[in-house]
Motif scaffolding. Structure first.
Motif, mmCIF file in Angstrom:
data_model
loop_
_atom_site.group_PDB
_atom_site.id
_atom_site.type_symbol
_atom_site.label_atom_id
_atom_site.label_comp_id
_atom_site.label_asym_id
_atom_site.label_seq_id
_atom_site.Cartn_x
_atom_site.Cartn_y
_atom_site.Cartn_z
ATOM 1 N N ARG A 36 13.170 14.907 -42.821
ATOM 2 C CA ARG A 36 12.449 16.451 -42.720
ATOM 3 C C ARG A 36 11.048 16.245 -42.884
ATOM 4 N N LEU A 78 13.221 19.797 -53.427
ATOM 5 C CA LEU A 78 13.662 18.143 -53.285
ATOM 6 C C LEU A 78 12.648 17.585 -52.438
ATOM 7 N N ASP A 79 12.107 18.486 -51.178
ATOM 8 C CA ASP A 79 11.262 17.651 -50.246
ATOM 9 C C ASP A 79 9.777 17.811 -50.942
ATOM 10 N N SER A 129 11.426 22.708 -49.541
ATOM 11 C CA SER A 129 12.641 22.835 -50.537
ATOM 12 C C SER A 129 11.904 22.181 -51.842
ATOM 13 N N SER A 184 15.240 13.466 -46.868
ATOM 14 C CA SER A 184 14.011 14.262 -47.195
ATOM 15 C C SER A 184 13.075 13.655 -46.535
ATOM 16 N N GLU A 234 19.439 10.817 -50.450
ATOM 17 C CA GLU A 234 18.522 12.059 -50.687
ATOM 18 C C GLU A 234 17.062 11.582 -50.157
#
Length: 80
Positions: free
Chosen positions: A55, A13-14, A11, A52, A48
């Motif tokens: 993940r 964000l990641d 993503s 992240s 957040e």
């Protein structure tokens, strides 16, 4: 990380958090990036960033490094 991981599957964000880990690791002279530095560099909330990082660690992109985080094995470059 196993072969075949595609950074494009992450993503936005990641990817942003991964880039923050990379920049902090470089700034520390090749050491690890601490959570506070990643949060500041990413401009995201701690919640957040923690989600992240979990993940990214699960997928092998980021690994524990001392009291912080470092980059896992990868086959791509990050430009910043």
């Amino acid at each position: 990380m196993t072969e075949g991981h595609d950074v494009q599957a992450l993503s936005d964000l990641d990817i942003h958090v991964y880039e923050a880990v990379a920049s902090q690791a470089v700034e520390s002279g090749g050491g690890g990036a601490n959570l506070g530095g990643i949060v500041r560099a990413a401009g995201l909330t701690e919640e957040e960033v923690r989600a992240s990082l979990a993940r990214l660690m699960e997928q092998g992109y980021v690994v524990p490094y001392g009291d912080g985080y470092g980059l896992g094995p990868h086959t791509f470059e990050v430009e910043y």
